[in-house]
Scaffold this active site. Sequence first.
Site, PDB file in Angstrom:
ATOM      1  N   HIS A  39       0.848  -1.194   0.000  1.00  0.00           N
ATOM      2  CA  HIS A  39       0.000   0.000   0.000  1.00  0.00           C
ATOM      3  C   HIS A  39       0.884   1.244   0.000  1.00  0.00           C
ATOM      4  CE1 HIS A  39      -2.389  -3.262   1.716  1.00  0.00           C
ATOM      5  NE2 HIS A  39      -3.480  -2.598   1.378  1.00  0.00           N
ATOM      6  N   GLY A 127      -3.410  -3.527  11.410  1.00  0.00           N
ATOM      7  CA  GLY A 127      -3.837  -3.983  10.086  1.00  0.00           C
ATOM      8  C   GLY A 127      -5.345  -4.118  10.087  1.00  0.00           C
ATOM      9  N   GLY A 169     -10.716   4.278   7.347  1.00  0.00           N
ATOM     10  CA  GLY A 169     -11.175   2.945   7.707  1.00  0.00           C
ATOM     11  C   GLY A 169     -11.205   2.740   9.211  1.00  0.00           C
ATOM     12  N   HIS A 272      -4.097   2.933  -3.497  1.00  0.00           N
ATOM     13  CA  HIS A 272      -4.288   2.502  -2.113  1.00  0.00           C
ATOM     14  C   HIS A 272      -3.574   1.184  -1.840  1.00  0.00           C
ATOM     15  CE1 HIS A 272      -6.347   1.724   1.745  1.00  0.00           C
ATOM     16  NE2 HIS A 272      -6.361   0.469   1.326  1.00  0.00           N
ATOM     17  N   GLU A 420     -17.845  -4.190  24.457  1.00  0.00           N
ATOM     18  CA  GLU A 420     -16.982  -5.365  24.577  1.00  0.00           C
ATOM     19  C   GLU A 420     -15.764  -5.295  23.662  1.00  0.00           C
ATOM     20  OE1 GLU A 420     -21.182  -6.672  25.634  1.00  0.00           O
ATOM     21  OE2 GLU A 420     -20.249  -5.564  23.972  1.00  0.00           O
ATOM     22  N   PHE A 446     -20.599 -13.182  24.767  1.00  0.00           N
ATOM     23  CA  PHE A 446     -20.239 -11.916  24.145  1.00  0.00           C
ATOM     24  C   PHE A 446     -18.750 -11.829  23.814  1.00  0.00           C
ATOM     25  CE2 PHE A 446     -24.077 -10.440  26.677  1.00  0.00           C
ATOM     26  CZ  PHE A 446     -24.929 -10.670  25.612  1.00  0.00           C
ATOM     27  N   HIS A 482     -28.139 -15.875  25.179  1.00  0.00           N
ATOM     28  CA  HIS A 482     -27.071 -15.621  26.137  1.00  0.00           C
ATOM     29  C   HIS A 482     -26.310 -16.886  26.524  1.00  0.00           C
ATOM     30  CE1 HIS A 482     -28.905 -11.748  26.342  1.00  0.00           C
ATOM     31  NE2 HIS A 482     -28.222 -11.355  27.408  1.00  0.00           N
TER      32      HIS A 482
END
Length: 686
Positions: A39, A127, A169, A272, A420, A446, A482
Amino acid sequence: MTFAAALQGKTLDRDFETKAVNTIRMLAADAVQQANSGHPGMPMGMAQAAFVLWTRYLRYNPTNPHWPNRDRFVLSAGHGSMLLYALLYLTGYDLPLEELKNFRQWGSKTPGHPEYGHTPGVETTTGPLGQGFANGVGMALATHWLAQRFNRPGYNIVDHHIYAIVSDGDLMEGIASEAASLAGHLKLGRLIYLYDDNHITIDGSTEVAYTEDWAKRFEAYGWHVQKVDGLDGEAVAQAIEAAQADPRPSIIGCRTVIGYGSPNKAGTSKVHGEALGEDELKRTKENLGWPLEPRFYVPDDVLQFFRQAVPRGQELEAEHQALLEAYSREYPAEAAEYRQFMAGELPEGWQESIPPFPAGKAVATRNASGAVINALAKAIPNLIGGSADLAGSNKTTIDGSPFLAPGDYSGRNIHFGVREHGMAGILNGMALHGGVIPYGGTFLVFSDYARPSMRLAALMGIRVIYVMTHDSIGLGEDGPTHQPIEHLAALRAIPNMTVIRPADANETIYAWIAALQNTQGPTVLALTRQNLPVYDRAAEGLGEASGLLRGGYVFFEQAEDGLDLVLISTGSEVDIAYQAAKALAAEGVGVRVVSLPSWELFQKQEEAYRQQVLPPGVPRLAIEAATPFGWERWVGNDKSRGDIIGIDHFGASAPYQRIYQEFGLTPERLAERARQLLAQSQPSRA
């Protein structure tokens, strides 16, 4: 003009500065072209802003990349790795030019994206976009906590900034929003991000999907926001100085041109993520007045200028060392603690701070973990953490210590909020910064939200501890949304991730010991909501809970006439296996129960020990309230010699006792399946 003078904010000769900036640009373009992969656009566009930061403001010592009081630089836009590699080479880190020529090649120190622990001077692996952004917030949090604990009038021994280059990004990824929100709430100054606002992503102009007013968004988060021409070095310098003077986290929008200097590709997505191409590289060099040959050309005067970072960095570290020595004379206890914290060492006798749990009263392992955290907190002053808005459920709070608050970072508890992924990325940054031992809690289900950051913690090999409670269908009435089914398998699949699911309160003690001793990677503690028996191990003839440290051990055995069967289990299902084993033993079956709380720790043991615990040739039956996926490693693929009782579907909403019964996770069903397995493997017993 010397490097030291540049650090003091003096202006360089404009022509020389342009030559130095173009050196960075062309090193990046040449390396990407030689690799035919990479890049080049971001390094070419942000070279001017990065030059200003690295030569006038960033405090570092190339000969000691781990100097504790260095400024941290995070390249969150990790795809632009050649920008960082060029700067590391030019300023004298142990990254010779040959490594830039081997960009993205096997065995080089210049991989496609920056990797922590692989390349000197790389502070974090980036990255996956947004990760570095969150890591920087964690670094700033650690900095503020350490500064408040150790700094004294006249002795700012913790006195550095966290800088980053972030991209469109990064700002689009949800993790960045989570981390930015918390950073603004906590007013984490010392955090300065240069935003490469080049209006281009892989798919084209950012306008195809990204049109909000980013500046107003960050103002709403509570950040100090500026916009500058990123190609104007003096404008960037003034913005950095304004950011340094502001107590809030800062973001500087640097309007740049991706692929600056390329006549036909600058400002387009074509530059890019692909090499310029030989013809365009030639035109770019001609456009910038750069020699066409040789490749990787570095003017002598430019290299001489950059290499003055070495004596300047050594001077900065020596000044800090002298300050620390004076501090040590006036505050010897604090200085010793600071050095211990920054070395990542645990205090002597820390394990002795944890009292064992008495037998008799059932205890959920999440509650046991909470008690262990509080015991450890008394012995390990830099154990710090919190929960993603589930502190009361995760039992992560250190009693008697405040929660971190805006402007007051003296506490050891953190309200991460319902974030989270942001929490996991921030924990990584805290661990990378050093000086603190971070932990964070949520429900095991989660971990899905946190897993990308957890994976990077494993990749980097850093000590982060995840307190994952409500580890199975045993959480009951909250139902299948859950109740984790596939999550243990998913986490076990991550290389260098240690997953521990303790069977009772005393195994939980050793789970925490294992996690704290694991300095080469992260650890997941999978803990129950429901109460589990606390065994009188001596009276019942059970194995010691310390066996957890080896990943698996013989929990129970009754086999006077020889071993016929091994039952293997983890966590809350160990008691199910134990009850089934006692019933089978009463029938004359030679049976063993193996508690296997950590596959990873067990796999690290010598083969002789593993075979001692799981003897070859003896039928094995495993039970776990989760997907059977992966258990074949321990029971084999021959169903006549080994089998698994698990859950290959989602859970249900009901009291947990009923769910276990309906799903067949009971001692009765386990015993019956054991009898069937014995009949298949030993027909004479039928």
